[in-house]
Each structure stands twice: as structure tokens, then as C-alpha cells.
Design a protein around this motif. Structure first.
Motif, PDB file in Angstrom:
ATOM      1  N   ILE A   9      11.759   0.893  -1.611  1.00 42.80           N
ATOM      2  CA  ILE A   9      10.759   0.476  -1.747  1.00 42.80           C
ATOM      3  C   ILE A   9      10.600  -0.854  -3.341  1.00 42.80           C
ATOM      4  CG2 ILE A   9       9.129   1.035  -4.219  1.00 42.80           C
ATOM      5  CD1 ILE A   9      10.639   3.695  -3.154  1.00 42.80           C
ATOM      6  N   HIS A  11      10.107  -3.100  -5.559  1.00 43.12           N
ATOM      7  CA  HIS A  11      10.051  -2.722  -7.207  1.00 43.12           C
ATOM      8  C   HIS A  11       9.213  -3.789  -7.704  1.00 43.12           C
ATOM      9  CE1 HIS A  11      12.016   0.613  -7.070  1.00 43.12           C
ATOM     10  NE2 HIS A  11      12.925   0.397  -6.556  1.00 43.12           N
ATOM     11  N   CYS A  14       5.155  -2.799  -6.567  1.00 41.10           N
ATOM     12  CA  CYS A  14       4.715  -1.035  -7.659  1.00 41.10           C
ATOM     13  C   CYS A  14       4.385  -1.230  -9.162  1.00 41.10           C
ATOM     14  CB  CYS A  14       5.754  -0.198  -7.319  1.00 41.10           C
ATOM     15  SG  CYS A  14       6.240   1.561  -7.914  1.00 41.10           S
ATOM     16  N   CYS A  20       2.483   7.877  -4.394  1.00 41.34           N
ATOM     17  CA  CYS A  20       3.712   7.998  -3.146  1.00 41.34           C
ATOM     18  C   CYS A  20       4.371  10.060  -3.690  1.00 41.34           C
ATOM     19  CB  CYS A  20       4.243   7.714  -3.461  1.00 41.34           C
ATOM     20  SG  CYS A  20       5.068   6.718  -4.411  1.00 41.34           S
ATOM     21  N   LYS A  35      10.661   3.497 -12.559  1.00 36.68           N
ATOM     22  CA  LYS A  35      10.593   2.859 -10.794  1.00 36.68           C
ATOM     23  C   LYS A  35      10.671   3.920 -10.719  1.00 36.68           C
ATOM     24  CE  LYS A  35      13.629  -1.368 -11.493  1.00 36.68           C
ATOM     25  NZ  LYS A  35      14.822  -1.636 -11.536  1.00 36.68           N
ATOM     26  N   CYS A  56      -0.152   3.948  -0.323  1.00 40.39           N
ATOM     27  CA  CYS A  56       0.540   3.718  -1.382  1.00 40.39           C
ATOM     28  C   CYS A  56      -0.323   2.177  -1.658  1.00 40.39           C
ATOM     29  CB  CYS A  56       1.904   2.645  -0.985  1.00 40.39           C
ATOM     30  SG  CYS A  56       2.641   1.506  -2.187  1.00 40.39           S
ATOM     31  N   GLU A  58      -0.246  -0.238  -3.194  1.00 39.16           N
ATOM     32  CA  GLU A  58       0.456  -1.755  -3.125  1.00 39.16           C
ATOM     33  C   GLU A  58       1.141  -2.143  -1.571  1.00 39.16           C
ATOM     34  OE1 GLU A  58      -0.768  -3.565  -5.825  1.00 39.16           O
ATOM     35  OE2 GLU A  58      -1.764  -2.230  -6.829  1.00 39.16           O
ATOM     36  N   ALA A  60       3.718  -1.432  -1.718  1.00 35.92           N
ATOM     37  CA  ALA A  60       5.288  -1.407  -1.770  1.00 35.92           C
ATOM     38  C   ALA A  60       6.108  -1.025  -0.604  1.00 35.92           C
ATOM     39  CB  ALA A  60       5.310  -0.934  -3.333  1.00 35.92           C
ATOM     40  N   ILE A  61       6.375   0.147   0.003  1.00 42.24           N
ATOM     41  CA  ILE A  61       6.756   0.597   0.489  1.00 42.24           C
ATOM     42  C   ILE A  61       7.062   1.058   2.011  1.00 42.24           C
ATOM     43  CG2 ILE A  61       8.000   3.490   1.197  1.00 42.24           C
ATOM     44  CD1 ILE A  61       5.530   4.372  -0.831  1.00 42.24           C
TER      45      ILE A  61
END
Length: 88
Positions: A9, A11, A14, A20, A35, A56, A58, A60-61
């Protein structure tokens, strides 16, 4: 933190929207100290399905490895890590 995680992830990207967490069928993700984190080993039953990656907003994962099961006689591997199929 899980010793050998299936996902990572970012951060910085995120926004802690929680999509998620709600999408995870294995309940492997949780919010801790503002977080999104993977739950600790023993509680974390991540099966590398990729749903958290796909949902997700963004990006972000990232999925870093696939799930592999070794039983008595053979190894079952899901193959290449691909996002879940989306019907459109």
C-alpha cells in the motif's frame, strides 16, 4: 505487518476512503493510525484475489505476489497476477 505480504500500500497515494476494506472478502485489511494496513498474521487470511487493487480509486495498492497452496501431492498456483475481470 505480515512477513511476506501479497499486497503493498502506497500511503502517500492512499486517501483512506476504506473501499478496499469493504471489498476485502478475507477481512485482511484494517485502518490503523490513520493508515490502511494488512492485519497481522493469524488474523490476516489474504488470498491474493486482487479485489482491493481493482477497487482502489487512487491506485495506491499493488499486488506483489499471487497465492500459492502446497498440499500433500502438488502445488496449486493461480498463475499470473491479473486484475479481476470486469464485465462492461
Amino acid at each position: 505487518m505480515e512477513k511476506d505480504p501479497f499486497i503493498e500500500i502506497d500511503h502517500e497515494k492512499c486517501k483512506i476512503c476504506g473501499m478496499c476494506i469493504r471489498a476485502c472478502a478475507a477481512d485482511a485489511l484494517a485502518e490503523e493510525d490513520k493508515k490502511i494496513m494488512m492485519r497481522p498474521p493469524g488474523i490476516n487470511e489474504c488470498m491474493a484475489c486482487g479485489d482491493c487493487v481493482a477497487i482502489c480509486p487512487e491506485n495506491a495498492i499493488t499486488q506483489v505476489k499471487g497465492y500459492e497452496y502446497t498440499g500433500y501431492y502438488k502445488t496449486i498456483d493461480r498463475g499470473d497476477m491479473l486484475l479481476p475481470r470486469l464485465w462492461g
